[in-house]
Write a protein that holds these residues in place. Structure first.
Motif, PDB file in Angstrom:
ATOM      1  N   PHE A  16       1.282  -1.167  -0.124  1.00  0.00           N
ATOM      2  CA  PHE A  16      -0.238   0.223  -0.376  1.00  0.00           C
ATOM      3  C   PHE A  16       0.822   1.031  -0.051  1.00  0.00           C
ATOM      4  O   PHE A  16       1.857   1.129   1.071  1.00  0.00           O
ATOM      5  CB  PHE A  16      -0.352   0.078   1.493  1.00  0.00           C
ATOM      6  CG  PHE A  16      -2.113  -1.182   1.220  1.00  0.00           C
ATOM      7  CD1 PHE A  16      -3.322  -0.661   0.394  1.00  0.00           C
ATOM      8  CD2 PHE A  16      -1.894  -1.790   1.823  1.00  0.00           C
ATOM      9  CE1 PHE A  16      -4.034  -1.562   0.501  1.00  0.00           C
ATOM     10  CE2 PHE A  16      -2.863  -3.683   1.418  1.00  0.00           C
ATOM     11  CZ  PHE A  16      -3.559  -3.183   1.181  1.00  0.00           C
ATOM     12  N   VAL A  17       0.941   2.060  -1.140  1.00  0.00           N
ATOM     13  CA  VAL A  17       1.602   3.546  -1.252  1.00  0.00           C
ATOM     14  C   VAL A  17       0.728   4.662  -1.456  1.00  0.00           C
ATOM     15  O   VAL A  17      -0.130   3.978  -1.607  1.00  0.00           O
ATOM     16  CB  VAL A  17       2.282   2.965  -1.889  1.00  0.00           C
ATOM     17  CG1 VAL A  17       3.492   1.921  -1.678  1.00  0.00           C
ATOM     18  CG2 VAL A  17       1.351   3.027  -3.271  1.00  0.00           C
ATOM     19  N   ILE A  23      -4.218   6.435  -1.396  1.00  0.00           N
ATOM     20  CA  ILE A  23      -3.637   5.309  -1.365  1.00  0.00           C
ATOM     21  C   ILE A  23      -4.354   4.467  -2.617  1.00  0.00           C
ATOM     22  O   ILE A  23      -5.027   4.355  -3.384  1.00  0.00           O
ATOM     23  CB  ILE A  23      -4.730   4.397  -0.032  1.00  0.00           C
ATOM     24  CG1 ILE A  23      -4.412   3.593   0.318  1.00  0.00           C
ATOM     25  CG2 ILE A  23      -6.859   4.341  -0.536  1.00  0.00           C
ATOM     26  CD1 ILE A  23      -2.947   3.769   1.454  1.00  0.00           C
ATOM     27  N   THR A  24      -3.121   3.499  -2.388  1.00  0.00           N
ATOM     28  CA  THR A  24      -2.893   3.146  -4.100  1.00  0.00           C
ATOM     29  C   THR A  24      -2.442   1.566  -3.333  1.00  0.00           C
ATOM     30  O   THR A  24      -1.623   1.559  -2.840  1.00  0.00           O
ATOM     31  CB  THR A  24      -1.820   3.373  -5.097  1.00  0.00           C
ATOM     32  OG1 THR A  24      -2.592   4.750  -5.114  1.00  0.00           O
ATOM     33  CG2 THR A  24      -2.013   3.024  -6.341  1.00  0.00           C
ATOM     34  N   PRO A  83      -8.235   0.880   2.962  1.00  0.00           N
ATOM     35  CA  PRO A  83      -6.546   1.195   3.671  1.00  0.00           C
ATOM     36  C   PRO A  83      -6.658   0.476   5.022  1.00  0.00           C
ATOM     37  O   PRO A  83      -7.293  -0.101   5.568  1.00  0.00           O
ATOM     38  CB  PRO A  83      -6.715   2.772   3.145  1.00  0.00           C
ATOM     39  CG  PRO A  83      -8.131   3.311   3.338  1.00  0.00           C
ATOM     40  CD  PRO A  83      -8.864   2.018   2.690  1.00  0.00           C
ATOM     41  N   PRO A  84      -4.862   0.231   4.889  1.00  0.00           N
ATOM     42  CA  PRO A  84      -4.547  -0.536   5.666  1.00  0.00           C
ATOM     43  C   PRO A  84      -5.027   0.023   7.026  1.00  0.00           C
ATOM     44  O   PRO A  84      -4.932   1.698   6.959  1.00  0.00           O
ATOM     45  CB  PRO A  84      -3.059  -1.276   5.940  1.00  0.00           C
ATOM     46  CG  PRO A  84      -2.971   0.791   4.750  1.00  0.00           C
ATOM     47  CD  PRO A  84      -3.479   0.164   3.750  1.00  0.00           C
ATOM     48  N   ASP A  85      -4.821  -0.003   8.323  1.00  0.00           N
ATOM     49  CA  ASP A  85      -5.522   0.899   9.581  1.00  0.00           C
ATOM     50  C   ASP A  85      -4.067   2.083   9.806  1.00  0.00           C
ATOM     51  O   ASP A  85      -4.834   2.905  10.022  1.00  0.00           O
ATOM     52  CB  ASP A  85      -4.877  -0.041  11.249  1.00  0.00           C
ATOM     53  CG  ASP A  85      -6.755  -1.105  10.819  1.00  0.00           C
ATOM     54  OD1 ASP A  85      -7.430  -1.376  10.378  1.00  0.00           O
ATOM     55  OD2 ASP A  85      -6.118  -2.289  11.507  1.00  0.00           O
ATOM     56  N   SER A  86      -3.470   1.714   9.538  1.00  0.00           N
ATOM     57  CA  SER A  86      -2.139   2.612   9.435  1.00  0.00           C
ATOM     58  C   SER A  86      -1.870   3.856   8.305  1.00  0.00           C
ATOM     59  O   SER A  86      -1.056   5.322   8.754  1.00  0.00           O
ATOM     60  CB  SER A  86      -0.842   2.056   9.901  1.00  0.00           C
ATOM     61  OG  SER A  86      -1.077   1.594   8.563  1.00  0.00           O
ATOM     62  N   MET A  87      -3.265   3.753   8.468  1.00  0.00           N
ATOM     63  CA  MET A  87      -3.237   4.386   6.415  1.00  0.00           C
ATOM     64  C   MET A  87      -4.864   5.554   6.219  1.00  0.00           C
ATOM     65  O   MET A  87      -5.350   4.698   6.777  1.00  0.00           O
ATOM     66  CB  MET A  87      -2.207   4.074   5.354  1.00  0.00           C
ATOM     67  CG  MET A  87      -1.080   3.703   5.025  1.00  0.00           C
ATOM     68  SD  MET A  87      -0.474   2.993   3.967  1.00  0.00           S
ATOM     69  CE  MET A  87       0.120   4.148   2.230  1.00  0.00           C
ATOM     70  N   ASP A  88      -4.582   6.578   5.923  1.00  0.00           N
ATOM     71  CA  ASP A  88      -5.882   6.896   5.254  1.00  0.00           C
ATOM     72  C   ASP A  88      -6.428   6.786   3.886  1.00  0.00           C
ATOM     73  O   ASP A  88      -5.845   6.410   3.456  1.00  0.00           O
ATOM     74  CB  ASP A  88      -6.283   7.825   6.206  1.00  0.00           C
ATOM     75  CG  ASP A  88      -6.457   8.261   7.636  1.00  0.00           C
ATOM     76  OD1 ASP A  88      -6.672   7.738   8.711  1.00  0.00           O
ATOM     77  OD2 ASP A  88      -5.489   9.713   7.834  1.00  0.00           O
ATOM     78  N   MET A  89      -7.747   7.425   3.710  1.00  0.00           N
ATOM     79  CA  MET A  89      -8.102   7.145   2.172  1.00  0.00           C
ATOM     80  C   MET A  89      -6.806   8.574   1.282  1.00  0.00           C
ATOM     81  O   MET A  89      -6.314   8.452   0.046  1.00  0.00           O
ATOM     82  CB  MET A  89      -8.940   7.635   2.027  1.00  0.00           C
ATOM     83  CG  MET A  89     -10.135   7.128   0.503  1.00  0.00           C
ATOM     84  SD  MET A  89      -9.604   5.620  -0.151  1.00  0.00           S
ATOM     85  CE  MET A  89     -11.180   4.693   0.324  1.00  0.00           C
ATOM     86  N   ALA A 112       2.180   8.976 -12.874  1.00  0.00           N
ATOM     87  CA  ALA A 112       2.973   9.466 -11.103  1.00  0.00           C
ATOM     88  C   ALA A 112       3.101   7.807 -10.986  1.00  0.00           C
ATOM     89  O   ALA A 112       4.472   8.141 -10.220  1.00  0.00           O
ATOM     90  CB  ALA A 112       2.195   9.896 -10.858  1.00  0.00           C
ATOM     91  N   PHE A 113       2.626   6.422 -10.956  1.00  0.00           N
ATOM     92  CA  PHE A 113       3.110   5.573 -10.275  1.00  0.00           C
ATOM     93  C   PHE A 113       4.121   4.939 -11.041  1.00  0.00           C
ATOM     94  O   PHE A 113       5.136   4.401 -10.744  1.00  0.00           O
ATOM     95  CB  PHE A 113       2.445   4.483 -10.852  1.00  0.00           C
ATOM     96  CG  PHE A 113       2.653   3.013  -9.943  1.00  0.00           C
ATOM     97  CD1 PHE A 113       2.141   2.822  -7.751  1.00  0.00           C
ATOM     98  CD2 PHE A 113       2.603   2.482 -11.036  1.00  0.00           C
ATOM     99  CE1 PHE A 113       3.134   1.311  -8.080  1.00  0.00           C
ATOM    100  CE2 PHE A 113       3.188   0.747 -10.314  1.00  0.00           C
ATOM    101  CZ  PHE A 113       3.519   0.705  -8.630  1.00  0.00           C
TER     102      PHE A 113
END
Length: 317
Positions: A16-17, A23-24, A83-89, A112-113
């Motif tokens: 997840f980046v 979030i991607t 998103p994982p718990d540690s990240m936001d949308m 961009a990716f």
């Protein structure tokens, strides 16, 4: 022992980046980091919803058919993943400023990716599905210096989307009534995971050869935000995907392979005949196997084997 090595080879990694502030999710078979020694990368650009988990079987088959030599990655559409718990949308306000969840924003998101994660000397085999094919044409148009060896267009929605049988049904829903779906989506998101899973299995119950790996990614869509972002993007597709980009197709005709469905309500057979007439020397194929537009639901393995047959000769060194 050999079986254990093979198992490790085909076990994917999920990253997840943040890309363009959103979030991607990136699903990776093979090398998880690219360097100058990687000559070829297969990059899957999904349809809508742009959930990479749908393509797991397709990617795994493609990776194995090429002898695990080439990494196979899929990049989600911005905001089409939980998103994982540690990240936001979104990482910051830049995502909203660039309308990253809209169609043009999603195209810039893929550019961009690629610029950030793929070395310029790495050759790309782009595989698009549905609106992913439109995004591929735009990516090739906006960055003509990209080293694209082949671009495979599966069930391509690259023109007149709102005029298709499915488009006529969905355009009013996506463009004018999507807000009415947000409350039911929110209520569904509150259900326990087990109940969501049971509902999805019930919906998919009529698919005889269902690939069960698609169930959990579909459950993720019921988080609410993911589905809302997909619907927002879909509404823009109906308004934006109008005329076929013949200029970009003509410039890249030798790199493009198009695969049209014989019963595809998002892309009628007439579109296949039209493009074939306009580009008589292009590589256009019509499905003879009655595969559905959403092929990942039950024929991901079969479609991957076809893609291998189409392009294996181009990747021999």
């Amino acid at each position: 022992m050999d079986d254990m090595v093979t198992a490790r080879r085909v076990e994917p990694q999920t990253d997840f980046v943040y890309c363009c502030g959103a979030i991607t999710e990136v699903l990776k078979f093979g090398s998880c980091q690219l360097h100058s020694g990687h000559k070829v990368l297969f990059l899957i650009l999904p349809g809508n919803p742009g959930v990479v988990g749908f393509y797991r079987t397709f990617m795994q088959t493609l990776h194995s058919m090429f002898g695990y030599r080439h990494p196979v990655w899929a990049v989600s559409h911005a905001g089409h993943c939980v998103p994982p718990d540690s990240m936001d949308m979104v990482e910051d306000a830049s995502a909203a400023e660039g309308d990253v969840f809209g169609l043009n924003g999603q195209i810039e998101h893929k550019l961009a990716f690629i610029r950030k994660h793929v070395p310029r000397e790495t050759s790309l085999v782009l595989v698009g599905h549905s609106i992913g094919c439109y995004i591929i044409l735009e990516v090739m148009k906006r960055d003509p210096e990209l080293k694209v060896t082949k671009a495979v267009m599966l069930f391509p929605t690259i023109e007149r989307m709102a005029q298709t049988p499915q488009g006529k049904v969905m355009t009013p829903v996506l463009c004018h009534m999507r807000y009415m779906a947000y409350l039911p989506l929110f209520l569904l998101s509150l259900l326990p995971e087990g109940l969501k899973t049971s509902l999805i299995k019930l919906v998919f119950g009529g698919i005889r050869s269902l690939d069960h790996s698609v169930v959990q990614p579909t459950v993720g869509l019921l988080s609410g935000d993911c589905a809302a972002n997909a619907m927002y993007m879909g509404g823009q597709e109906m308004r934006t995907v109008l005329e076929r980009d013949n200029t970009t197709i003509r410039k890249n005709l030798d790199k493009l392979i198009f695969y049209y469905g014989a019963t595809d309500h998002w892309c009628p057979v007439q579109y296949y005949h039209d493009i074939k007439q306009d580009f008589p020397h292009g590589d256009f194929r019509l499905c003879e196997n009655d595969f559905r537009h959403a092929f990942v639901l039950d024929t991901g393995r079969e479609v991957a084997k076809m893609v291998f047959e189409w392009i294996s000769g181009d990747l021999r060194t």
